[in-house]
Design an enzyme around this catalytic site. Structure first.
Site, short mmCIF file in Angstrom:
data_model
loop_
_atom_site.label_atom_id
_atom_site.label_comp_id
_atom_site.label_asym_id
_atom_site.label_seq_id
_atom_site.Cartn_x
_atom_site.Cartn_y
_atom_site.Cartn_z
N GLU A 242 9.61 -6.52 -4.05
CA GLU A 242 8.37 -7.04 -3.48
C GLU A 242 8.43 -8.58 -3.43
OE1 GLU A 242 5.47 -6.20 -1.98
OE2 GLU A 242 4.89 -8.31 -2.14
N ALA A 243 8.02 -9.13 -2.28
CA ALA A 243 8.08 -10.59 -2.11
C ALA A 243 6.99 -11.31 -2.89
CB ALA A 243 7.97 -10.93 -0.63
N HIS B 185 -6.27 -4.34 11.55
CA HIS B 185 -5.66 -3.01 11.56
C HIS B 185 -4.45 -2.92 12.50
CE1 HIS B 185 -9.93 -1.42 10.45
NE2 HIS B 185 -9.30 -1.93 9.42
N ASN C 33 -7.65 -6.40 0.98
CA ASN C 33 -8.46 -5.94 2.11
C ASN C 33 -9.94 -5.84 1.76
OD1 ASN C 33 -8.95 -3.43 0.95
ND2 ASN C 33 -7.41 -2.35 2.15
N ALA D 210 2.21 1.28 7.84
CA ALA D 210 1.36 1.37 9.04
C ALA D 210 2.15 1.21 10.33
CB ALA D 210 0.27 0.30 8.98
N THR E 239 0.84 -1.20 0.00
CA THR E 239 0.00 0.00 0.00
C THR E 239 0.88 1.25 0.00
OG1 THR E 239 -1.49 -1.30 1.39
CG2 THR E 239 -2.01 1.05 1.15
N ALA E 240 1.75 1.38 0.99
CA ALA E 240 2.56 2.59 1.10
C ALA E 240 3.71 2.59 0.09
CB ALA E 240 3.11 2.70 2.52
N ILE F 226 -7.82 1.70 8.49
CA ILE F 226 -6.59 2.50 8.40
C ILE F 226 -5.99 2.68 7.01
CG2 ILE F 226 -6.03 1.93 10.78
CD1 ILE F 226 -3.84 0.09 9.81
N MET F 227 -6.57 2.02 5.99
CA MET F 227 -5.94 2.12 4.67
C MET F 227 -5.78 3.57 4.19
SD MET F 227 -7.55 0.72 1.09
CE MET F 227 -9.15 1.39 1.50
C1 LIG Z 1 -7.86 -8.91 5.14
C2 LIG Z 1 -7.69 -7.44 5.41
C3 LIG Z 1 -8.80 -6.61 5.40
C4 LIG Z 1 -8.65 -5.24 5.63
N1 LIG Z 1 -9.71 -4.42 5.44
C5 LIG Z 1 -9.54 -3.09 5.47
C6 LIG Z 1 -10.58 -2.21 5.09
O1 LIG Z 1 -11.67 -2.64 4.70
N2 LIG Z 1 -10.35 -0.88 5.15
C7 LIG Z 1 -9.17 -0.37 5.57
O2 LIG Z 1 -9.05 0.86 5.65
N3 LIG Z 1 -8.15 -1.18 5.92
C8 LIG Z 1 -8.29 -2.52 5.84
N4 LIG Z 1 -7.25 -3.34 6.11
C9 LIG Z 1 -5.98 -2.75 6.56
C10 LIG Z 1 -5.16 -2.09 5.45
O3 LIG Z 1 -5.37 -2.71 4.22
C11 LIG Z 1 -3.67 -2.17 5.84
O4 LIG Z 1 -3.49 -1.67 7.14
C12 LIG Z 1 -2.78 -1.38 4.91
O5 LIG Z 1 -3.06 -1.72 3.58
C13 LIG Z 1 -1.32 -1.67 5.25
O6 LIG Z 1 -0.47 -0.99 4.36
P1 LIG Z 1 1.11 -1.11 4.53
O7 LIG Z 1 1.73 -0.34 3.45
O8 LIG Z 1 1.47 -0.80 5.93
O9 LIG Z 1 1.42 -2.67 4.37
P2 LIG Z 1 1.09 -3.65 3.16
O10 LIG Z 1 0.10 -3.07 2.25
O11 LIG Z 1 0.78 -4.97 3.77
O12 LIG Z 1 2.46 -3.72 2.35
C14 LIG Z 1 3.60 -4.42 2.75
C15 LIG Z 1 4.22 -5.00 1.49
O13 LIG Z 1 5.54 -5.45 1.78
C16 LIG Z 1 5.71 -6.73 1.20
N5 LIG Z 1 6.73 -7.42 2.00
C17 LIG Z 1 6.63 -7.78 3.30
N6 LIG Z 1 7.79 -8.36 3.69
C18 LIG Z 1 8.61 -8.36 2.63
C19 LIG Z 1 9.93 -8.80 2.43
N7 LIG Z 1 10.65 -9.36 3.39
N8 LIG Z 1 10.48 -8.64 1.20
C20 LIG Z 1 9.78 -8.04 0.20
N9 LIG Z 1 8.51 -7.60 0.34
C21 LIG Z 1 7.94 -7.76 1.55
C22 LIG Z 1 4.34 -7.36 1.27
O14 LIG Z 1 4.20 -8.44 0.41
C23 LIG Z 1 3.45 -6.18 0.94
O15 LIG Z 1 3.28 -6.04 -0.45
C24 LIG Z 1 -7.36 -4.71 5.92
C25 LIG Z 1 -6.24 -5.56 5.94
C26 LIG Z 1 -6.39 -6.91 5.68
C27 LIG Z 1 -5.16 -7.78 5.67
#
Ligand SMILES: Cc1cc2nc3c(=O)[nH]c(=O)nc-3n(C[C@H](O)[C@H](O)[C@H](O)COP(=O)(O)OP(=O)(O)OC[C@H]3O[C@@H](n4cnc5c(N)ncnc54)[C@H](O)[C@@H]3O)c2cc1C
Length: 610
Positions: free
Chosen positions: A52-53, A551, A110, A579, A31-32, A590-591
């Site tokens: 990306e993994a 979240h 999500n 996050a 996401t970020a 939190i998205m």
């Molecule tokens: C099932 C589910 C339902 C949800 N529903 C909602 C909703 O309806 N509304 C809402 O607002 N929020 C929702 N959320 C929460 C929201 O989607 C997340 O909090 C947000 O997208 C997190 O963003 P991020 O960038 O922190 O992490 P992520 O989007 O998880 O990104 C992390 C990335 O890093 C990659 N990665 C991790 N480790 C490694 C590694 N070692 N090497 C290479 N790549 C790696 C992962 O594959 C992933 O692509 C939900 C989450 C889930 C899982």
């Protein structure tokens, strides 16, 4: 803006990826990560690499069709399938922790609810980092969003879908919209909630910093461009820029550590196709692997609490005790009811004939139940759910359990202030128009939808927004292939149990409201013998049945692990953007906040490069 040769793709082979020198390496294309990649690569003179993994699933119908998201859960091609350590506050249960593993990360798996926090949430953040108040982050919400298709609201739904155009973006990459298809019971539920809470109006602009009240929320579904499809960070930020020559994205590559030269980040190590590879950067490494993997990668790199690193056999390079601490999650608990004859929910839609009809509709004009997501929700102050004595007792529990450093003391005080605040959305409520099994789903979220229902049902849930419990994520070994130990510490603080129980009690009253009582046949979970109107019985239930609202946040918290510009303390050339930087939890899903954090981070990185 340079789009380069349309035939070329940013997604490349490992050989091509390693053939370039990068100004910025972004670890995690979630996401970020993809927001930051897109913004930094707007300058054609800046070369950006993303590692990306997961895979590129942008065209996969499981990802693009909104209603299919539950089917990705617990499948390793989409989900990291993390598990927690046994939860002592929840009868020792091991909880599944789903996280998206693909381009787009968790925004691609999500539940698509598009919600922003309350004004006070970000004002509280500014106590941990200058520049993060509501006034300062608000522009980044509008920057990432395009709200479309509002004219598609039906006359009947329109009053349940309030919004003010001034709170929304109209040129941002992420597409948001209201649902076109809704379960008929949703509006009755909203009215029942309002009746019991004594509310006479709906929030005017739920995305404008105050969402107390009940409404049908926005979802991250495109109704204007590629109609009826999920808008994820991959479709929003990568697809339009896929031809940029200065952007390279490597998939199927697991980052194992940040390479440090002294205390300066100079690159990253990753495994691709069984080979260990290294890539270097001229300017910065940006860690965006999410709430569980970002702290793990810091620790694998020797950045963290020296004792934890020593136990895992990792040499400590930069002592930073906050890494992996401060894990907070919204916990859910709730009740499931059978509906009276003739009252329907999604359960009957899932029956073979009906689902085929919906599939046909989705193919024909990208509408119907398959182009919708659950979105009915509301927020209430805890102070409105309990009497003054119970409120004072809950706040005292937080005061008397206080431990930790000055930062945690400030965080506890902020929770107390919000619980006391008669205008704070400290408890969230939602209706899932289907029979769910919350008890089984804690351990395996693919069991959330109960397939064996004879009658249609609904599930109504209460969600704790400001947890007082603090968990952690830490490595237990130097092996980068092993998951870290994830401990969300659900219900380990008595105040959390009290707040969630008050929410469950309120919902039981809602089920008996004039808008719902003649539509519900009986409660099937918790067992009808449990009196949810009794706070102590409701408390026992939440300790038994709580699960994640998905979240988790806070494990590389701003103020503890990063500074206000998201730079890792004590390290040069390394930021965390995801996050995990949330210092405290927010009210709501939190998205949208992750998008806003990433948009702001991209500006900070650009400013610091000058
Ligand atoms: C099932 C589910 C339902 C949800 N529903 C909602 C909703 O309806 N509304 C809402 O607002 N929020 C929702 N959320 C929460 C929201 O989607 C997340 O909090 C947000 O997208 C997190 O963003 P991020 O960038 O922190 O992490 P992520 O989007 O998880 O990104 C992390 C990335 O890093 C990659 N990665 C991790 N480790 C490694 C590694 N070692 N090497 C290479 N790549 C790696 C992962 O594959 C992933 O692509 C939900 C989450 C889930 C899982």
């Amino acid at each position: 803006m340079t789009h380069g040769n349309a035939a070329s793709s940013a997604i490349c082979s490992v050989q091509e990826f390693l053939s370039f020198q990068y100004d910025y390496i972004i670890l995690g294309g979630g996401t970020a990560g993809l927001v930051v990649a897109a913004r930094l690569s707007e300058d054609p003179n800046i070369r950006v690499g993303v590692i990306e993994a997961g895979q590129d699933q942008r065209q996969n119908p499981m990802v693009t069709c909104p209603a299919l998201c539950p089917q990705m859960i617990n499948r390793p091609e989409y989900d990291w399938c993390h598990k927690t350590v046994p939860q002592r506050g929840n009868q020792g249960k091991i909880h599944a922790q789903c996280r998206g593993k693909m381009l787009g990360g968790s925004s691609a798996i999500n539940a698509l609810m598009y919600v922003r926090g309350s004004r006070q949430d970000y004002d509280d953040w500014s106590e941990f980092g200058e520049g993060w108040s509501w006034a300062e982050i608000e522009p980044y919400f509008a920057k990432h969003e395009t709200l479309g298709g509002t004219e598609l609201r039906t006359q009947e739904d329109w009053p349940f879908m309030p919004f003010q155009p001034k709170s929304h973006g109209n040129t941002g990459p992420v597409q948001t919209s209201f649902n076109q298809w809704r379960c008929p019971l949703e509006n009755s539920w909203i009215q029942g909630c309002e009746e019991v809470a004594g509310l006479s109006s709906r929030p005017e602009s739920p995305w404008g910093g105050d969402h107390v009240g009940f409404f049908s929320s926005l979802v991250s579904i495109d109704r204007v461009g590629v109609k009826g499809t999920r808008s994820s960070s991959a479709s929003a930020y990568l697809t339009p820029n896929i031809g940029r020559q200065n952007l390279k994205v490597l998939t199927d590559a697991l980052v194992t550590k940040v390479i440090l030269s002294g205390s300066t980040a100079t690159g990253a190590q990753f495994i691709h196709g069984g080979e260990v590879c290294e890539v270097s950067t001229r300017k910065e490494v940006i860690l965006a692997c999410g709430v569980f993997k970002s702290p793990q990668i810091l620790e694998l790199s020797g950045i963290g609490d020296p004792e934890i690193l020593q136990r895992a056999g990792i040499e400590c390079v930069v002592p930073l005790p906050g890494v992996g601490e401060n894990l907070q999650d919204h916990a859910i608990s709730g009740s499931t009811y059978e509906l009276r004859n003739g009252v329907t929910s999604l359960d009957s839609l899932l029956k073979p004939d009906n689902i085929m009809e919906q599939q046909k509709k989705y193919m024909e004009d990208q509408t119907g139940a398959l182009a919708a997501a659950s979105s009915c929700m509301g927020f209430l102050p805890y102070a409105s759910l309990v009497n003054e004595k119970t409120l004072a007792e809950t706040c005292d529990m937080i005061l008397s359990c206080q431990e930790g450093n000055a930062s945690q003391t400030t965080k506890s005080q902020q929770i107390i202030d919000k619980l006391r605040d008669p205008h704070s959305g400290s408890v969230q409520f939602s209706i899932f128009p289907a029979t769910l099994n919350l008890e089984k789903a804690a351990e395996d979220q693919s069991l959330l939808l109960d397939p064996n229902v004879s009658r249609d049902g609904i599930t109504i849930v209460s969600m704790l927004q400001y947890p007082a419990s603090r968990g952690s994520v830490h490595v237990t070994t130097s092996n980068p292939l092993a998951d870290p130990a994830i401990d969300p510490a659900y219900m380990t603080h008595p105040a959390d149990v009290a707040v969630l129980a008050a929410g469950v009690k309120y919902l039981e009253r809602v089920s008996q409201s004039s808008h719902l009582r003649d539509k519900l046949e009986r409660r099937i979970r918790p067992d009808p013998s449990v009196d949810l109107l009794d706070l102590s019985q409701a408390a026992e239930e939440v300790e038994k049945t709580c699960l994640t609202e998905y979240h988790p946040c806070g494990t590389c918290a701003m103020g503890d692990v990063t500074d206000h510009r998201l730079r890792v303390c004590g390290v040069t050339g390394l930021r965390v953007v995801d996050a995990s930087i949330f210092p405290t939890h927010i009210s709501g899903n939190i998205m949208a906040t992750v998008y806003a954090v990433a948009e702001k981070a991209a500006d900070l990185i650009k400013e610091d490069a000058v």
